[in-house]
Write a protein that holds these residues in place. Structure first.
Motif, PDB file in Angstrom:
ATOM      1  N   MET A 148       0.918  -1.132  -0.077  1.00 14.73           N
ATOM      2  CA  MET A 148      -0.046  -0.072   0.081  1.00 14.73           C
ATOM      3  C   MET A 148       0.915   1.404  -0.054  1.00 14.73           C
ATOM      4  O   MET A 148       0.522   2.300  -0.102  1.00 14.73           O
ATOM      5  CB  MET A 148      -1.046  -0.003   1.136  1.00 14.73           C
ATOM      6  N   TRP A 149       1.950   1.072   0.115  1.00 13.74           N
ATOM      7  CA  TRP A 149       3.038   2.221  -0.138  1.00 13.74           C
ATOM      8  C   TRP A 149       3.537   2.478  -1.616  1.00 13.74           C
ATOM      9  O   TRP A 149       4.549   3.206  -1.853  1.00 13.74           O
ATOM     10  CB  TRP A 149       4.198   2.364   0.771  1.00 13.74           C
ATOM     11  N   GLN A 150       2.809   1.506  -2.544  1.00 18.09           N
ATOM     12  CA  GLN A 150       3.333   1.517  -3.827  1.00 18.09           C
ATOM     13  C   GLN A 150       4.687   0.923  -4.187  1.00 18.09           C
ATOM     14  O   GLN A 150       5.468   1.459  -5.005  1.00 18.09           O
ATOM     15  CB  GLN A 150       2.934   2.829  -4.744  1.00 18.09           C
ATOM     16  N   GLU A 151       5.004  -0.001  -3.334  1.00 21.38           N
ATOM     17  CA  GLU A 151       6.187  -0.515  -3.477  1.00 21.38           C
ATOM     18  C   GLU A 151       6.162  -1.911  -3.892  1.00 21.38           C
ATOM     19  O   GLU A 151       5.244  -2.798  -3.512  1.00 21.38           O
ATOM     20  CB  GLU A 151       7.092  -0.561  -1.957  1.00 21.38           C
ATOM     21  N   LEU A 152       6.981  -2.225  -4.952  1.00 25.24           N
ATOM     22  CA  LEU A 152       6.972  -3.650  -5.307  1.00 25.24           C
ATOM     23  C   LEU A 152       7.661  -4.349  -4.363  1.00 25.24           C
ATOM     24  O   LEU A 152       8.758  -4.458  -4.115  1.00 25.24           O
ATOM     25  CB  LEU A 152       7.936  -3.494  -6.771  1.00 25.24           C
ATOM     26  N   GLU A 153       6.936  -5.481  -4.041  1.00 26.23           N
ATOM     27  CA  GLU A 153       7.445  -6.501  -3.253  1.00 26.23           C
ATOM     28  C   GLU A 153       7.557  -7.937  -3.984  1.00 26.23           C
ATOM     29  O   GLU A 153       8.682  -8.506  -3.537  1.00 26.23           O
ATOM     30  CB  GLU A 153       6.371  -6.766  -1.888  1.00 26.23           C
ATOM     31  N   HIS A 154       7.030  -8.073  -5.072  1.00 27.92           N
ATOM     32  CA  HIS A 154       7.242  -9.458  -5.709  1.00 27.92           C
ATOM     33  C   HIS A 154       6.740  -9.328  -6.987  1.00 27.92           C
ATOM     34  O   HIS A 154       6.097  -8.543  -7.436  1.00 27.92           O
ATOM     35  CB  HIS A 154       6.590 -10.787  -5.124  1.00 27.92           C
ATOM     36  N   TYR A 155       7.564 -10.346  -7.888  1.00 25.02           N
ATOM     37  CA  TYR A 155       7.135 -10.340  -9.368  1.00 25.02           C
ATOM     38  C   TYR A 155       6.471 -11.745  -9.539  1.00 25.02           C
ATOM     39  O   TYR A 155       7.044 -12.659  -8.882  1.00 25.02           O
ATOM     40  CB  TYR A 155       8.138  -9.909 -10.200  1.00 25.02           C
ATOM     41  N   ILE A 156       5.780 -11.938 -10.443  1.00 24.54           N
ATOM     42  CA  ILE A 156       5.322 -13.295 -10.858  1.00 24.54           C
ATOM     43  C   ILE A 156       5.133 -13.139 -12.461  1.00 24.54           C
ATOM     44  O   ILE A 156       4.289 -12.028 -12.886  1.00 24.54           O
ATOM     45  CB  ILE A 156       3.767 -13.618 -10.262  1.00 24.54           C
ATOM     46  N   GLY A 157       5.678 -14.110 -13.055  1.00 25.15           N
ATOM     47  CA  GLY A 157       5.673 -13.933 -14.570  1.00 25.15           C
ATOM     48  C   GLY A 157       6.910 -14.343 -15.150  1.00 25.15           C
ATOM     49  O   GLY A 157       7.802 -15.077 -14.751  1.00 25.15           O
ATOM     50  N   ARG A 158       7.140 -14.011 -16.744  1.00 25.22           N
ATOM     51  CA  ARG A 158       8.045 -14.804 -17.313  1.00 25.22           C
ATOM     52  C   ARG A 158       9.423 -14.724 -16.880  1.00 25.22           C
ATOM     53  O   ARG A 158      10.283 -15.496 -16.987  1.00 25.22           O
ATOM     54  CB  ARG A 158       7.894 -14.202 -18.928  1.00 25.22           C
ATOM     55  N   ARG A 159       9.838 -13.354 -16.622  1.00 24.25           N
ATOM     56  CA  ARG A 159      11.205 -13.011 -16.176  1.00 24.25           C
ATOM     57  C   ARG A 159      11.688 -13.914 -14.890  1.00 24.25           C
ATOM     58  O   ARG A 159      12.423 -14.313 -14.563  1.00 24.25           O
ATOM     59  CB  ARG A 159      11.415 -11.583 -15.985  1.00 24.25           C
ATOM     60  N   ALA A 160      10.633 -13.581 -13.831  1.00 23.77           N
ATOM     61  CA  ALA A 160      10.802 -13.921 -12.648  1.00 23.77           C
ATOM     62  C   ALA A 160      10.575 -15.390 -12.102  1.00 23.77           C
ATOM     63  O   ALA A 160      11.337 -16.111 -11.560  1.00 23.77           O
ATOM     64  CB  ALA A 160      10.031 -12.748 -11.488  1.00 23.77           C
ATOM     65  N   VAL A 188       4.021 -10.478   2.358  1.00 19.86           N
ATOM     66  CA  VAL A 188       3.786  -8.925   1.853  1.00 19.86           C
ATOM     67  C   VAL A 188       3.630  -8.192   3.457  1.00 19.86           C
ATOM     68  O   VAL A 188       3.553  -8.823   4.489  1.00 19.86           O
ATOM     69  CB  VAL A 188       2.536  -8.788   1.091  1.00 19.86           C
ATOM     70  N   THR A 189       4.123  -6.929   3.237  1.00 12.90           N
ATOM     71  CA  THR A 189       4.078  -6.197   4.487  1.00 12.90           C
ATOM     72  C   THR A 189       2.838  -5.058   4.730  1.00 12.90           C
ATOM     73  O   THR A 189       2.877  -4.507   5.857  1.00 12.90           O
ATOM     74  CB  THR A 189       5.365  -5.123   4.481  1.00 12.90           C
ATOM     75  N   THR A 190       1.569  -5.331   4.120  1.00 11.49           N
ATOM     76  CA  THR A 190       0.537  -4.430   4.341  1.00 11.49           C
ATOM     77  C   THR A 190      -0.532  -5.346   4.493  1.00 11.49           C
ATOM     78  O   THR A 190      -0.593  -6.421   3.560  1.00 11.49           O
ATOM     79  CB  THR A 190       0.301  -3.292   3.558  1.00 11.49           C
ATOM     80  N   ASP A 191      -1.719  -5.016   4.780  1.00  9.80           N
ATOM     81  CA  ASP A 191      -2.905  -5.881   5.059  1.00  9.80           C
ATOM     82  C   ASP A 191      -3.511  -5.923   3.686  1.00  9.80           C
ATOM     83  O   ASP A 191      -4.608  -6.653   3.372  1.00  9.80           O
ATOM     84  CB  ASP A 191      -3.721  -5.516   6.204  1.00  9.80           C
ATOM     85  N   LYS A 192      -3.485  -5.092   2.570  1.00  8.01           N
ATOM     86  CA  LYS A 192      -4.107  -5.024   1.508  1.00  8.01           C
ATOM     87  C   LYS A 192      -2.874  -4.906   0.427  1.00  8.01           C
ATOM     88  O   LYS A 192      -1.775  -4.218   0.525  1.00  8.01           O
ATOM     89  CB  LYS A 192      -5.036  -3.758   1.314  1.00  8.01           C
ATOM     90  N   VAL A 193      -2.957  -5.457  -0.727  1.00  5.54           N
ATOM     91  CA  VAL A 193      -2.136  -5.444  -1.836  1.00  5.54           C
ATOM     92  C   VAL A 193      -2.863  -5.074  -3.234  1.00  5.54           C
ATOM     93  O   VAL A 193      -4.158  -5.641  -3.200  1.00  5.54           O
ATOM     94  CB  VAL A 193      -1.353  -6.867  -1.898  1.00  5.54           C
ATOM     95  N   TRP A 194      -2.100  -4.741  -4.144  1.00  5.85           N
ATOM     96  CA  TRP A 194      -2.598  -4.472  -5.592  1.00  5.85           C
ATOM     97  C   TRP A 194      -1.793  -5.152  -6.350  1.00  5.85           C
ATOM     98  O   TRP A 194      -0.442  -5.282  -6.350  1.00  5.85           O
ATOM     99  CB  TRP A 194      -2.447  -2.974  -5.654  1.00  5.85           C
TER     100      TRP A 194
END
Length: 470
Positions: A148-160, A188-194
């Motif tokens: 929720m601080w608009q910080e990238l915590e993980h990637y899921i996908g082709r590269r990662a 993750v570090t917040t109770d909501k994620v995007w």
């Protein structure tokens, strides 16, 4: 004799210099204005306004991403009205899927790409959630996990994580338990994620198989039971000069403050901002004046971080470090604003171009040429996309071309492998160039480089120049 001589020299070196010696050094005197500043009512009033301004500016840069995200997660889960095909809105804890590429009418996301179908999910983590991804047969996709601080915590996908089918368990802070053995745990570090996803669409390919593939991306609570149904509304701040701080105070009640930010955050109590919310009655009239001025100046201060933290290569401006902002709060705020959802540089690079080779603002009143000696060095694909300068949206044009890139149909390449792109409002006369239509007014360009190679990341790759035709 040698020992006595050395001892005498040592004594001479360490012996104190007499104060009355003609070679004595006088102590330098430093001006200390704090010692001479009186605590008069006028000085105190001025200082309170300055303090309010300073605190307000700091709070704006630090807190903007949280306010922006709390607003966005409510917007992106609002499906009460008609959801256009280019939108990715969806109910809480479910994926919203865009079924068409972005066009000038797609207003949800500034600087939207025209390369991928977007996917979006806001997840309220009352428990872990399981994200299931299908096998995309090496088709590019990425799902960014933002806190929720608009910080990238993980990637899921082709590269990662590759493109084989997989399951990923998104785990909220403080949760204790085991996840399925066939799944990857993502704390993750917040109770909501995007969750912000992109699935590549090549120009002109049939979309029906892609639409079916999209639907195989699913979210389910770990225990199989439905969780939180909706988010409470943000407080109304219509016409409130301090509305931003009221939204920040509201958001802080449900979002933890990092230990490293505690010292900074503690300062904001002087203007009434604490973990309990924002209490404007704590503001003196003078401090209130300073805070209101800070709310007006905050956006300009954030935007100016481009100058101190970006890199310019051959006229292109780009920012690195989106995977770890550290203490660069203004840059984090800038990205959370107009560049919300941007990938880190290993996933994608986004060089931005506002001026031509003569450092003049790009305008549809002129004609430009961009020549690439070869296709940009990427492991996925690339695109050069046009945007209006005023609203940051794609540019309406008669051929409905919003980009030139890897999958542009009829892309013209010279015998030596070079590509020339004509950037102008009117159709060019030269049939050997690739036309990227420009608006009549000011515009800017973004060169998207998906999975850039090391020569891009280390600066070896020479960015193409944008030259105005005389």
């Amino acid at each position: 004799m040698g020992y006595r001589f050395r001892y005498a020299v040592l004594l001479a070196l360490v012996a104190p210099i007499p104060l009355n010696c003609s070679t004595a050094l006088a102590a330098e005197q430093f001006e200390d204005r704090l010692l001479t500043t009186p605590a008069t009512p006028e000085v105190i009033a001025s200082g309170l306004e300055i303090d309010g301004y300073h605190l307000g500016i700091s709070a704006y840069a630090w807190g903007y991403p949280l306010v922006r995200m709390e607003r966005v997660v409510r917007d992106y889960t609002d499906v009460s009205g008609k959801v256009p095909a280019t939108s990715y809105r969806g109910p809480l804890n479910q994926f919203g899927l865009a079924t068409e590429l972005a066009t000038p009418s797609a207003k949800d996301m500034p600087t939207a790409n025209n390369d991928t179908f977007y996917m979006s999910a806001v997840v309220a983590l009352d428990q872990p959630y399981v994200l299931s991804a299908p096998d995309t047969a090496d088709r590019y996709y990425v799902i960014d996990v933002f806190n929720m601080w608009q910080e990238l915590e993980h990637y899921i996908g082709r590269r990662a994580t590759g493109t084989k089918a997989g399951r990923f368990v998104i785990v909220p802070p403080g949760w204790k338990g085991d996840v399925p053995s066939d799944a990857i745990r993502l704390d993750v570090t917040t109770d909501k994620v995007w969750l912000w996803g992109r699935l590549r669409v090549a120009q002109g390919e049939p979309v029906e198989p892609l639409l079916a593939l999209q639907k195989q991306f699913t979210l389910k609570p770990l225990d199989g039971k439905s969780g939180i149904k909706e988010l409470p509304p943000l407080p109304s701040i219509a016409g409130d000069e301090l509305g931003f701080l009221k939204h920040l105070g509201f958001a802080l009640k449900d979002n933890a403050i990092k230990p490293a930010d505690q010292a900074l955050f503690a300062q904001f109590a002087r203007m009434g901002l604490t973990k309990d919310g924002f209490d404007e009655t704590k503001l003196s009239p003078e401090m209130r004046t300073g805070v209101i001025r800070a709310m007006a100046d905050g956006p300009a201060m954030v935007v100016s971080s481009f100058a101190s933290t970006s890199e310019v290569r051959n006229g292109w401006t780009w920012v690195t470090g989106l995977d770890s902002f550290g203490f660069n709060y203004p840059m984090r705020a800038l990205v959370a604003g107009a560049y919300l959802g941007g990938n880190g540089e290993k996933e994608a690079m986004y060089p931005v171009r506002y001026t031509d080779a003569d450092n003049q603002v790009l305008s549809g009143g002129n004609k430009y040429v961009l020549k690439m000696d070869e296709a940009p060095p990427v492991d996925a694909f690339w695109s050069l996309t046009m945007y209006n300068a005023d609203d940051k949206m794609l540019v309406e044009n008669p051929i409905q071309r919003y980009k030139v890139g890897t999958d542009t149909q009829g892309l013209k390449t010279a015998a030596d492998g070079s590509m020339t792109i004509a950037i102008q409002n009117e159709k060019p006369q030269d049939a050997g160039v690739n036309w990227l239509p420009a608006p009549k007014g000011d515009f800017y360009l973004i060169l998207r480089l998906y999975q850039p190679r090391d020569v891009v990341l280390d600066g070896t790759y020479k960015m193409p120049e944008v030259t105005r035709l005389k």
